[in-house]
Motif scaffolding. Structure first.
Motif, PDB file in Angstrom:
ATOM      1  N   HIS A 161       0.832  -1.205   0.000  1.00 48.13           N
ATOM      2  CA  HIS A 161       0.000   0.000   0.000  1.00 48.13           C
ATOM      3  C   HIS A 161       0.867   1.257   0.000  1.00 48.13           C
ATOM      4  O   HIS A 161       1.950   1.284   0.585  1.00 48.13           O
ATOM      5  N   ARG A 162       0.378   2.287  -0.654  1.00 46.35           N
ATOM      6  CA  ARG A 162       1.026   3.594  -0.645  1.00 46.35           C
ATOM      7  C   ARG A 162       0.195   4.548   0.196  1.00 46.35           C
ATOM      8  O   ARG A 162      -1.015   4.658   0.019  1.00 46.35           O
ATOM      9  N   ALA A 163       0.854   5.239   1.097  1.00 45.26           N
ATOM     10  CA  ALA A 163       0.139   6.080   2.060  1.00 45.26           C
ATOM     11  C   ALA A 163      -0.759   7.100   1.387  1.00 45.26           C
ATOM     12  O   ALA A 163      -1.919   7.278   1.782  1.00 45.26           O
ATOM     13  N   GLU A 164      -0.267   7.784   0.365  1.00 40.18           N
ATOM     14  CA  GLU A 164      -1.085   8.830  -0.240  1.00 40.18           C
ATOM     15  C   GLU A 164      -2.307   8.252  -0.937  1.00 40.18           C
ATOM     16  O   GLU A 164      -3.395   8.835  -0.880  1.00 40.18           O
ATOM     17  N   GLU A 165      -2.155   7.108  -1.575  1.00 45.61           N
ATOM     18  CA  GLU A 165      -3.309   6.480  -2.226  1.00 45.61           C
ATOM     19  C   GLU A 165      -4.351   6.065  -1.194  1.00 45.61           C
ATOM     20  O   GLU A 165      -5.560   6.222  -1.413  1.00 45.61           O
ATOM     21  N   VAL A 166      -3.886   5.527  -0.065  1.00 44.56           N
ATOM     22  CA  VAL A 166      -4.810   5.133   0.997  1.00 44.56           C
ATOM     23  C   VAL A 166      -5.542   6.357   1.540  1.00 44.56           C
ATOM     24  O   VAL A 166      -6.775   6.360   1.680  1.00 44.56           O
ATOM     25  N   LEU A 167      -4.805   7.412   1.840  1.00 48.96           N
ATOM     26  CA  LEU A 167      -5.412   8.614   2.407  1.00 48.96           C
ATOM     27  C   LEU A 167      -6.362   9.277   1.418  1.00 48.96           C
ATOM     28  O   LEU A 167      -7.430   9.768   1.811  1.00 48.96           O
ATOM     29  N   GLU A 168      -6.001   9.302   0.154  1.00 50.02           N
ATOM     30  CA  GLU A 168      -6.891   9.903  -0.842  1.00 50.02           C
ATOM     31  C   GLU A 168      -8.203   9.134  -0.920  1.00 50.02           C
ATOM     32  O   GLU A 168      -9.289   9.725  -0.981  1.00 50.02           O
ATOM     33  N   ASP A 169      -8.116   7.817  -0.903  1.00 52.63           N
ATOM     34  CA  ASP A 169      -9.318   6.984  -0.943  1.00 52.63           C
ATOM     35  C   ASP A 169     -10.188   7.219   0.296  1.00 52.63           C
ATOM     36  O   ASP A 169     -11.405   7.405   0.201  1.00 52.63           O
ATOM     37  N   SER A 181     -12.259  17.409  -2.745  1.00 55.99           N
ATOM     38  CA  SER A 181     -11.041  16.997  -3.440  1.00 55.99           C
ATOM     39  C   SER A 181      -9.912  16.755  -2.433  1.00 55.99           C
ATOM     40  O   SER A 181      -9.707  17.554  -1.513  1.00 55.99           O
ATOM     41  N   TRP A 182      -9.179  15.679  -2.621  1.00 54.44           N
ATOM     42  CA  TRP A 182      -8.071  15.341  -1.724  1.00 54.44           C
ATOM     43  C   TRP A 182      -7.005  16.426  -1.800  1.00 54.44           C
ATOM     44  O   TRP A 182      -6.481  16.738  -2.881  1.00 54.44           O
ATOM     45  N   PRO A 183      -6.612  17.030  -0.658  1.00 54.15           N
ATOM     46  CA  PRO A 183      -5.648  18.133  -0.692  1.00 54.15           C
ATOM     47  C   PRO A 183      -4.194  17.718  -0.805  1.00 54.15           C
ATOM     48  O   PRO A 183      -3.313  18.569  -0.959  1.00 54.15           O
ATOM     49  N   GLY A 184      -3.891  16.433  -0.704  1.00 50.23           N
ATOM     50  CA  GLY A 184      -2.518  15.962  -0.802  1.00 50.23           C
ATOM     51  C   GLY A 184      -1.843  15.842   0.557  1.00 50.23           C
ATOM     52  O   GLY A 184      -2.374  16.267   1.584  1.00 50.23           O
ATOM     53  N   LEU A 185      -0.651  15.261   0.553  1.00 46.69           N
ATOM     54  CA  LEU A 185       0.074  15.019   1.795  1.00 46.69           C
ATOM     55  C   LEU A 185       0.628  16.303   2.390  1.00 46.69           C
ATOM     56  O   LEU A 185       1.036  17.217   1.674  1.00 46.69           O
ATOM     57  N   VAL A 221      -6.229  -3.224   8.395  1.00 49.24           N
ATOM     58  CA  VAL A 221      -5.419  -2.277   9.155  1.00 49.24           C
ATOM     59  C   VAL A 221      -4.038  -2.070   8.531  1.00 49.24           C
ATOM     60  O   VAL A 221      -3.358  -1.077   8.822  1.00 49.24           O
ATOM     61  N   ALA A 222      -3.626  -2.960   7.636  1.00 44.05           N
ATOM     62  CA  ALA A 222      -2.346  -2.765   6.954  1.00 44.05           C
ATOM     63  C   ALA A 222      -2.355  -1.492   6.120  1.00 44.05           C
ATOM     64  O   ALA A 222      -1.313  -0.855   5.937  1.00 44.05           O
ATOM     65  N   ARG A 223      -3.511  -1.107   5.613  1.00 46.51           N
ATOM     66  CA  ARG A 223      -3.611   0.160   4.873  1.00 46.51           C
ATOM     67  C   ARG A 223      -3.316   1.340   5.790  1.00 46.51           C
ATOM     68  O   ARG A 223      -2.617   2.293   5.406  1.00 46.51           O
ATOM     69  N   LEU A 224      -3.815   1.278   7.003  1.00 51.79           N
ATOM     70  CA  LEU A 224      -3.527   2.341   7.960  1.00 51.79           C
ATOM     71  C   LEU A 224      -2.064   2.298   8.403  1.00 51.79           C
ATOM     72  O   LEU A 224      -1.467   3.340   8.691  1.00 51.79           O
ATOM     73  N   CYS A 225      -1.479   1.114   8.439  1.00 57.42           N
ATOM     74  CA  CYS A 225      -0.066   1.008   8.788  1.00 57.42           C
ATOM     75  C   CYS A 225       0.806   1.661   7.720  1.00 57.42           C
ATOM     76  O   CYS A 225       1.881   2.194   8.040  1.00 57.42           O
ATOM     77  N   LEU A 259       0.832   5.068   8.811  1.00 53.86           N
ATOM     78  CA  LEU A 259       1.696   5.203   9.993  1.00 53.86           C
ATOM     79  C   LEU A 259       3.172   5.215   9.593  1.00 53.86           C
ATOM     80  O   LEU A 259       3.980   5.957  10.169  1.00 53.86           O
ATOM     81  N   ARG A 260       3.534   4.422   8.605  1.00 56.43           N
ATOM     82  CA  ARG A 260       4.916   4.444   8.115  1.00 56.43           C
ATOM     83  C   ARG A 260       5.272   5.832   7.585  1.00 56.43           C
ATOM     84  O   ARG A 260       6.363   6.349   7.836  1.00 56.43           O
ATOM     85  N   SER A 261       4.353   6.400   6.823  1.00 53.43           N
ATOM     86  CA  SER A 261       4.588   7.732   6.267  1.00 53.43           C
ATOM     87  C   SER A 261       4.703   8.768   7.377  1.00 53.43           C
ATOM     88  O   SER A 261       5.568   9.659   7.338  1.00 53.43           O
ATOM     89  N   TRP A 262       3.851   8.671   8.387  1.00 54.01           N
ATOM     90  CA  TRP A 262       3.936   9.591   9.528  1.00 54.01           C
ATOM     91  C   TRP A 262       5.224   9.366  10.313  1.00 54.01           C
ATOM     92  O   TRP A 262       5.813  10.302  10.841  1.00 54.01           O
ATOM     93  N   GLU A 263       5.645   8.119  10.388  1.00 56.17           N
ATOM     94  CA  GLU A 263       6.909   7.819  11.063  1.00 56.17           C
ATOM     95  C   GLU A 263       8.053   8.528  10.353  1.00 56.17           C
ATOM     96  O   GLU A 263       8.961   9.073  10.992  1.00 56.17           O
ATOM     97  N   ASP A 264       8.010   8.529   9.021  1.00 56.78           N
ATOM     98  CA  ASP A 264       9.055   9.179   8.228  1.00 56.78           C
ATOM     99  C   ASP A 264       8.955  10.701   8.283  1.00 56.78           C
ATOM    100  O   ASP A 264       9.968  11.398   8.403  1.00 56.78           O
ATOM    101  N   ARG A 265       7.727  11.233   8.199  1.00 59.61           N
ATOM    102  CA  ARG A 265       7.553  12.690   8.097  1.00 59.61           C
ATOM    103  C   ARG A 265       7.459  13.400   9.446  1.00 59.61           C
ATOM    104  O   ARG A 265       7.878  14.550   9.574  1.00 59.61           O
TER     105      ARG A 265
END
Length: 275
Positions: A96-104, A132-136, A194-198, A201-207
């Motif tokens: 999963h890609r964080a931005e794709e999950v969040l946009e969905d 409209s999804w505002p982006g990361l 929940v792997a989609r949410l993880c 979480l990975r993206s938040w861990e990085d950012r």
């Protein structure tokens, strides 16, 4: 029954050798019961309720491939972590890609908000954003050491909003993967995998240098070492939070803007609760 994973095996048979200086109190393995005829051990959990400094004491276990997490036993029973954890229900965060999950998730939550006939101010709820999804959001600026921040947040939670947590150790490479690794189903009424949410979480861990601190039946607590510092930065993060857990706004705030200002600016603790 299969042999426990290597980190858990060594922890149980030679705790001092596995993690020098670690004193292991009485505890037990939580076994996966829904994954087939040869259930796997998912984690080790202490028998006694954790003290405020317990999380920090177990942080060195990460050098042995184990991550500490507080498991909150809200009802005085262990049913949700002893019999209801099922990693077989979730996919792999890698796919999963964080931005794709969040946009969905954003589109779904924004649409549900706009379609709420009982909410005359539905548009104000997600303002200044639209459907409209505002982006990361842009990465935060680190304010403190992530592990020190995590220990401080854990200490503040124990005995306050977490009244009876147990310390647990999970064999997982990074803290962001903890919910998927143990098959946690807290957000199941909103997100089945929940792997989609993880992935988020990975993206938040990085950012934002977040760490997973505690899991309850339907609650997630994170520490944040690089929180947004201005309202503008917080608004962008709040949009991600609304996608990740709409109940944070729907059931506690009038709008994303109010949530950003009150719950995110300079805050080292993020909490999520799914109804």
């Amino acid at each position: 029954m299969t042999t426990p994973s290597k980190p858990l095996t060594r922890l149980l048979t030679d705790p001092v050798g596995a993690v020098p200086g670690l004193s292991l109190p009485p505890g037990s393995l939580v076994i996966e019961t829904n994954g087939g005829p040869w259930p796997e051990p998912l984690l080790w959990v202490a028998d006694e309720v954790a003290a405020p400094g317990t999380w920090a004491e177990y942080l060195p276990a990460r050098y042995a491939g184990l991550r500490p997490v507080l498991l909150q036993d809200e009802a005085g029973l262990e049913e949700w972590w002893d019999g209801q954890l099922d990693p077989g229900m979730v996919s792999d965060p890698d796919v999963h890609r964080a931005e794709e999950v969040l946009e969905d998730l954003w589109r779904s939550a924004a649409s549900e908000t706009e379609d709420d006939e009982d909410d005359e101010d539905a548009g104000e709820t997600i303002a200044p954003f639209t459907g409209s999804w505002p982006g990361l959001a842009s990465p935060g600026r680190t304010a403190a050491d992530p592990e020190v921040t995590a220990a401080d947040v854990a200490q503040a939670l124990v005995g306050h909003s977490l009244m009876s947590p147990r310390i647990a150790l999970v064999p997982v490479g990074r803290a962001a993967d903890l919910p998927a690794a143990i098959g946690w189903s807290g957000p199941v009424n909103y997100e089945h995998d929940v792997a989609r949410l993880c992935a988020v979480l990975r993206s938040w861990e990085d950012r934002f240098h977040v760490r997973v601190i505690a899991l309850s039946y339907a609650r997630l607590d994170l520490s944040v070492a690089a929180p947004p510092r201005t309202l503008e930065e917080a608004l962008a993060v709040a949009a991600e939070h609304f996608a990740f857990c709409p109940d944070n706004i729907w059931q506690g705030y009038e709008s994303i803007r109010e949530y950003a200002e009150d719950a995110l600016v300079g805050k080292a603790h993020w909490t999520f609760w799914w109804d």
